[in-house]
Structure formats: structure tokens, C-alpha cells
Design an enzyme around this catalytic site. Structure first.
Site, PDB file in Angstrom:
ATOM      1  N   ARG A  16       0.850  -1.206  -0.067  1.00  0.00           N
ATOM      2  CA  ARG A  16      -0.042  -0.128  -0.066  1.00  0.00           C
ATOM      3  C   ARG A  16       0.900   1.417  -0.034  1.00  0.00           C
ATOM      4  O   ARG A  16       2.220   1.252   0.319  1.00  0.00           O
ATOM      5  CB  ARG A  16      -0.919   0.057   1.294  1.00  0.00           C
ATOM      6  CG  ARG A  16      -0.215   0.030   2.654  1.00  0.00           C
ATOM      7  CD  ARG A  16      -0.085  -1.381   3.120  1.00  0.00           C
ATOM      8  NE  ARG A  16       0.640  -1.449   4.349  1.00  0.00           N
ATOM      9  CZ  ARG A  16       0.055  -1.320   5.468  1.00  0.00           C
ATOM     10  NH1 ARG A  16      -1.265  -1.329   5.593  1.00  0.00           N
ATOM     11  NH2 ARG A  16       0.613  -1.172   6.724  1.00  0.00           N
ATOM     12  N   ASP A 238      10.851  -4.038   7.019  1.00  0.00           N
ATOM     13  CA  ASP A 238       9.456  -3.744   7.237  1.00  0.00           C
ATOM     14  C   ASP A 238       9.232  -3.711   8.976  1.00  0.00           C
ATOM     15  O   ASP A 238       8.777  -2.984   9.417  1.00  0.00           O
ATOM     16  CB  ASP A 238       8.280  -4.534   6.624  1.00  0.00           C
ATOM     17  CG  ASP A 238       8.441  -5.921   6.639  1.00  0.00           C
ATOM     18  OD1 ASP A 238       9.345  -6.468   7.233  1.00  0.00           O
ATOM     19  OD2 ASP A 238       7.511  -6.561   5.938  1.00  0.00           O
ATOM     20  N   ASN A 297      11.920 -14.509  15.578  1.00  0.00           N
ATOM     21  CA  ASN A 297      10.912 -14.575  14.655  1.00  0.00           C
ATOM     22  C   ASN A 297       9.934 -15.804  14.865  1.00  0.00           C
ATOM     23  O   ASN A 297      10.298 -16.915  15.121  1.00  0.00           O
ATOM     24  CB  ASN A 297      11.581 -15.100  13.200  1.00  0.00           C
ATOM     25  CG  ASN A 297      12.172 -13.724  12.529  1.00  0.00           C
ATOM     26  OD1 ASN A 297      11.811 -13.169  11.927  1.00  0.00           O
ATOM     27  ND2 ASN A 297      13.575 -13.612  13.011  1.00  0.00           N
TER      28      ASN A 297
END
Length: 492
Positions: A16, A238, A297
């Protein structure tokens, strides 16, 4: 005149374009373009379609012109570890294979013949994951050695888009650390390690930090999108951008960047490359202002995303909100290990969850709501165990967990996490990655003095939900029900 900044945030399932501006001491957001993403099978490999993604990057920029809201800068962030190889003309060499592809399954053995995995962690501080770039390069070396001769340069995915925007090649620090080829001491490429593995040294140039100006839009891009602006590096990984948006300057808090992956950890000034840290499988990824994201993670919402997709293929259309609400009504207590490799890229996530429960002697989920309940409870259990491991490793006690990203909307999961971790959970902002991307651009433009000031603005700008463990007295506003939107009035 209003100053706009544009964050292009590309995740593993969608991307986006979000415009941001600062006004009245607050940051405001406006999503102007959204597009799908995902890996596709190409010649037997799971690959990213970077050319289609590049087209979307430009289309979203054109929306700025249509709206009459021209940004003074733009920055792109994406997932980590994946890259492109470029020849002397800047053209792609080979396919852009994604991290879920199975080509790296045995590459740890190849790397360990050069350097013991214990020494590799001591040297880089990065947890062993079979999709780390260090193993991807080894797979290329074994399968396509000709690429090593054809490729003149290597860029991580967001670096590649910045190159296409400006014509300038720039390798950003936070994403580079996820390759497992950067020294946490020098904060530069570990050339001795790179040479020993036989990777071309010419691929690894000077690393640039978030806030670096890559350049102006190239003439052809200016003509195509209809305006000019600077390209400024955010934390291009990110998660680095998401962590920059955690609304706290307290170093003794935990965060979960909750999306396709759940990245759970804390922020530190120095890396911990000790054997104890390695045994717990923590990683020391680079962050903004050379802070370290000391985290683990965890498979994350990928599991529920996959189940949702499978259910839709079978005619069961559910939103994430519906799955969350349905799961809350179930009393199934079965748990799976979210970090088990069987959940990384299965042909059927539903089958793998059921099979795991069956072979471990637990109740097998039979309905969509039971499947969701097992996954959400398993994630919360994993978060709680990770909190304990972090406390054991760091010697600190963490009194709250900040959840940022899309998972902040999963109220049932957030409450389960508060209960399992036995501490309050503060959920929000949900658009953390884009916010962190924008914050770095705004710091560069002088809107905020530093990351601490930007976080204060994030704290003022976005609503946060509070979840407390069942039975625990509400610390802040006893009259507000758990999960209700509130403004947290505590020191950040």
C-alpha cells in the site's frame, strides 16, 4: 503549505501507499493505493514478480498527482532476506526466488563446512533460519554458479525499487543485517566471512543508514508519475520500520510486530552474540539509529492467513474478525509449535495443524472456529514462552508488551497473550510499518528532532487498546472495559 511524505509499504501478501503529514503535533495518515502480492511458481521455484510490484509502485505514486498531494520524499520498505542480482546494465539476473522456496533446505550443511554455526552466530548475532540470505546465496552458488559471473551487483528488494526510482544503487543497513553477513560490531559487511564463503565481494558496497537521501526521482520517472521528490531510506526492513513506530521510549518493554510474521523482542544498544542467546534462537537485527532489534521470529498470522485462504477455496468465506470472534467461543485447548518447519510453506495448513495435534495426542480441530482457536492459543503460548526466554537472557523483567501492526486488531489473540504472558498488552498502532517509514522521512526533513520525538508523536496520534490479564486490577482506567479504545496515559 502542507508537507506530505509517502510510505510505500510492501508486505508478503499486499502492499500500500500511505501519505503522511504532521499537523498540530500529531501524525495523520491517508491510504491512497493498495495492491496484492504473493509468490508464484516459476520453473519450479517460488518467486516474486518484482516487475509487477514495480508497476504498482509507480501507479500508487501517480495517485499523489491525481490527488494534488505531492510528497517531498518517498521511501520503500518490504520484507527481509530476499534480493535481486543485476548485470552490468542493471538488468535482472535469474528469477527473484522467495524465502519460502525449498532450495535452501540443506544449505546450512554447506555453510557449516566453511564456518561452524556457533561461530557464525558469534560473528553476526543473527539467528539461524533456513531462508536467511547467507543460505540463499549458497543455493545459487550450487545451482547456478553462472549467476556469480553474470551479476555485477546485489540489491535487497527495497533497495532495488529505490534504484529504479533514482538510478542510484544504495544498500540499506537494517535489511542488510538480515542477510547474516553483517558484523554487529563494525555495522558493515563482514568481508572476511563473505570471502570465505566464496560470494563475490563486488556485490557488497557501503551500507547506508535510515534517513540517507538516495537521490531525486530520475527524469523518466518524474515524467511518468508527474512530479519530482527525494527518495529517502526508511528502515527498509519492514520490521525495522514497525519497531520505529512502537509508541514507547522505555527500553524495558517488549514489542511484537504482528503480521504475516510475529517478531517479538526488545530494543538494545548492543548486540548479544553469546551462546546463551544463540541457544534461545534470538537475533540481533539492525534498527534505526543503530539500535538492535533483539528478537525472535515467530510464524505469526501466516498460519491463520493460510487457513482463511483454504477455507475460502472450500466455500467458507470468513473475515479475520469473524474467525477471531468464532475462536473465542471455543474451549479446545490443543497447542501446536508455531515455529515448527511444517508450518513454513505447507500444501495445506489445515492438514498440518490437524496432523500436529493428532501425532501429539491432542484434540484434533474439526471446524473453522476450532482451527482458529488452536492457532490463536498457540501463538499466545509462544509469545508467553518467548517473554520468559527474553527475561532469562537479558536479566530484566518486562511489565508490558506493545503489539503493533495488523495483529493489533486481533482482540481475542491480544487477550490470550495478556493472560498467557501475565502482563498488560498495549495494542496499536496497526499501521506501524508505514508510520515508522514516514517517521524516518520526517526526521530527515526536520519535522522531528530524533526517533524519540517521533515516537512521542506516534503516542499522541494513534489510539491504543489495553488488554490486562484476567483477574488483574486495571492499572490505568478501571472504568474502561478491556479492549475498548483508550488513550494510554503513562510515561512512554
Amino acid at each position: 503549505m502542507e508537507q506530505y511524505f509517502l510510505a510505500v509499504d510492501i508486505g508478503a501478501s499486499s502492499g500500500r501507499h500511505i501519505l503522511g503529514k504532521a499537523e498540530g503535533g500529531r501524525m495523520t495518515l491517508e491510504e491512497i493505493y493498495r495492491f496484492p502480492n504473493g509468490m508464484e511458481s516459476v520453473d519450479g521455484r517460488l518467486c516474486w514478480d518484482v516487475e509487477t510490484l514495480w508497476g504498482h509502485v509507480k501507479e500508487g505514486m501517480k495517485k499523489c498527482r491525481e490527488l494534488g498531494k505531492i510528497p517531498i520524499s518517498i521511501g520503500v520498505d518490504t520484507w527481509a532476506v530476499d534480493y535481486v542480482l543485476l548485470d552490468c546494465e542493471g538488468k535482472l539476473v535469474g528469477h527473484t526466488v522467495g524465502y519460502r522456496d525449498g532450495r535452501t533446505k540443506t544449505m546450512d550443511r554447506e555453510v557449516s563446512q566453511v564456518i561452524a554455526l556457533e561461530k557464525l552466530y558469534e560473528r553476526t548475532g543473527i539467528q539461524k533460519q533456513m531462508f536467511n540470505t547467507i543460505y540463499q546465496f549458497m543455493a545459487v552458488k550450487k545451482e547456478h554458479p553462472e549467476y556469480f559471473h553474470q551479476a555485477e551487483s546485489m540489491l535487497m528488494i527495497p533497495d532495488y525499487f529505490h534504484y529504479r526510482l533514482t538510478g542510484n544503487m544504495c544498500q540499506e543497513y537494517t535489511n542488510a543485517t538480515t542477510t547474516q553477513l553483517v558484523s554487529p560490531v563494525t555495522k558493515t559487511w563482514d568481508y572476511e566471512l563473505i570471502d570465505s564463503l566464496g560470494y563475490p565481494r563486488k556485490w557488497f558496497g557501503e551500507l547506508s543508514v535510515p534517513g540517507t537521501v538516495v537521490g531525486e526521482l530520475s527524469p523518466d520517472i518524474r515524467e511518468e508519475v508527474g512530479f519530482s521528490c527525494q527518495v529517502v531510506l526508511p528502515g527498509t526492513h519492514d520490521t525495522a520500520s514497525a519497531v520505529a513506530a512502537v509508541p514507547s521510549n522505555d527500553e524495558d518493554v517488549l514489542y511484537i510486530s504482528s503480521g504475516t510474521w510475529s517478531l517479538m523482542g526488545t530494543e538494545r544498544r548492543e548486540a548479544d552474540c553469546s551462546p546463551r542467546s544463540r541457544e534461545h534462537n534470538f537475533t540481533n537485527e539492525g534498527g534505526c539509529e543503530y539500535r538492535f532489534r533483539y528478537l525472535k521470529n515467530i510464524m505469526g498470522l501466516w498460519m491463520i492467513q493460510s487457513v482463511k485462504k483454504e477455507l475460502a477455496q472450500k466455500g467458507g468465506e470468513y473475515s479475520f474478525g469473524q474467525l477471531c470472534a468464532m475462536a473465542e467461543k471455543e474451549d479446545i485447548l490443543s497447542l501446536v509449535d508455531c515455529n515448527d518447519s511444517c508450518f513454513l510453506a505447507p500444501d495445506s495448513m489445515i492438514h498440518e495443524v490437524c496432523h500436529y495435534c493428532e501425532r501429539s495426542g491432542q484434540q484434533v480441530p474439526r471446524t473453522a472456529s476450532q482451527l482458529a482457536a488452536v492457532i490463536y492459543r498457540s501463538l499466545a503460548d509462544c509469545y508467553a514462552r518467548t517473554k520468559k526466554e527474553l527475561e532469562e537472557t537479558t536479566g530484566k523483567t518486562y511489565d508490558r508488551i506493545h503489539i503493533v501492526g495488523g495483529g493489533a486488531n486481533a482482540d481475542f489473540l491480544n487477550q490470550l497473550t495478556a493472560d498467557a504472558a501475565e502482563c498488560p498488552v498495549l495494542a496499536g498502532p496497526t499501521e506501524a510499518t508505514a508510520i515508522g517509514n514516514l517517521a524516518v522521512q520526517m526526521i530527515k526533513a526536520g519535522v522531528y528532532e530524533n526517533l524519540g520525538r517521533a515516537r512521542e508523536a506516534v503516542f499522541r496520534s494513534f489510539e491504543i487498546k489495553e488488554f490486562v490479564p484476567s483477574g488483574m486490577k486495571r492499572e490505568l482506567q478501571p472504568d474502561v472495559k478491556p479492549g475498548h479504545f483508550i488513550k494510554i496515559r503513562r510515561r512512554i
